[in-house]
Scaffold this active site. Sequence first.
Site, mmCIF file in Angstrom:
data_model
loop_
_atom_site.group_PDB
_atom_site.id
_atom_site.type_symbol
_atom_site.label_atom_id
_atom_site.label_comp_id
_atom_site.label_asym_id
_atom_site.label_seq_id
_atom_site.Cartn_x
_atom_site.Cartn_y
_atom_site.Cartn_z
ATOM 1 N N CYS A 2 3.719 -19.661 24.373
ATOM 2 C CA CYS A 2 2.618 -20.440 24.939
ATOM 3 C C CYS A 2 1.284 -19.736 24.711
ATOM 4 O O CYS A 2 1.237 -18.538 24.461
ATOM 5 C CB CYS A 2 2.812 -20.644 26.441
ATOM 6 S SG CYS A 2 4.480 -21.157 26.902
ATOM 7 N N ARG A 16 -3.571 -24.993 28.615
ATOM 8 C CA ARG A 16 -2.585 -24.209 27.865
ATOM 9 C C ARG A 16 -1.733 -25.116 26.997
ATOM 10 O O ARG A 16 -1.708 -26.348 27.160
ATOM 11 C CB ARG A 16 -1.706 -23.445 28.831
ATOM 12 C CG ARG A 16 -0.971 -24.281 29.908
ATOM 13 C CD ARG A 16 0.452 -24.646 29.552
ATOM 14 N NE ARG A 16 1.321 -23.546 29.252
ATOM 15 C CZ ARG A 16 1.940 -22.812 30.179
ATOM 16 N NH1 ARG A 16 1.812 -23.112 31.475
ATOM 17 N NH2 ARG A 16 2.737 -21.813 29.822
ATOM 18 N N ASN A 79 5.493 -17.048 29.307
ATOM 19 C CA ASN A 79 6.641 -16.176 29.077
ATOM 20 C C ASN A 79 6.204 -14.752 28.747
ATOM 21 O O ASN A 79 5.247 -14.528 27.990
ATOM 22 C CB ASN A 79 7.495 -16.720 27.920
ATOM 23 C CG ASN A 79 8.542 -17.705 28.411
ATOM 24 O OD1 ASN A 79 8.813 -17.813 29.606
ATOM 25 N ND2 ASN A 79 9.143 -18.429 27.483
#
Length: 323
Positions: A2, A16, A79
């Site tokens: 991401c 995002r 993550n």
Amino acid sequence: MCTAITFQTNNFYFGRTLDYETSFGEEVTITPRNSPLPFRDADTLKNHYAIIGMASVQAGYPLYYDAVNEKGLAMAGLNFVGYADYKKPSAGQDNIAHFELIPWLLGQCASVEEAKRLLGRINITDTPFSEALPPAQLHWIVADRDQAITVESVAEGIRLYNNPAGVLTNNPPFDEQIFQLNNFMHLSPEPPRNRFSEKLPLKPYSRGMGALGLPGDLSSQSRFVRAAFVKLNSLSGSSENESVSQFFHILDTVSQTKGCVRVGDTFEKTVYSSCCNTDKGIYYYKTYDNSQFSAVNLQHEDLDNKDLIIYNLINEQQFYFHN
């Protein structure tokens, strides 16, 4: 993987990409002021700031991926596999599970400065949401129109970093990510000049050569460099349409095309991209299969309600026919 960014024109924007090989049933979710937010090892927030963002709602609880509260404070979890390290609950600290961190901060804090004070006594715990949902390894970006910070829970403890780039991707830890920008300080939107040698008649033969060396691969470190360069050099008009369009253009430079990143027997893709006008509370998104911008306005809802307000994503591609 991401990428999250901040962006400023007349208003402040935050959003995002969520890059993954599958969807978890995410929906645009509004948590009104009087919707109780229970925490496993802390008191329930019965009254709090209203929150809007993308969440997977499980057993009535909003597991936010990214969100903004009515005061303009924004936050996203990305993550951080192999580096995130959560602890057991500990006496004398605020014990907050990783999946509770976004609602816990956005429910109480109107600014990054207020969030820093709460984070100064936090212990992010390894408490799972359920047996089916074990702890996700994450780090977070927290931002308002004045500043951004990165929050990491690692083996050594909680780490807070000022984030002057207003960008976050995944691995490695943030201090290493931003240090790597030193290797790209020569990049420029301007045409390059011959610094190789005065003895050679070198000259640009194409537009864009000032950015030669800008990483184009899909690794998290390369996406960090690319997103930072594009964001910090992008120019946008100040209207809402221009600002939102430019924001998504920035995110498009780091989006994942299905088929380019194999994960086991499947492939990663940009499941959705988001952009929130944090001043107005308007949450825009597009999905992998629908590139049209869709929007939900926080201020159009009854924010004193007690029930979650959920909007299913529009995933089918929308077309406009001229004839």
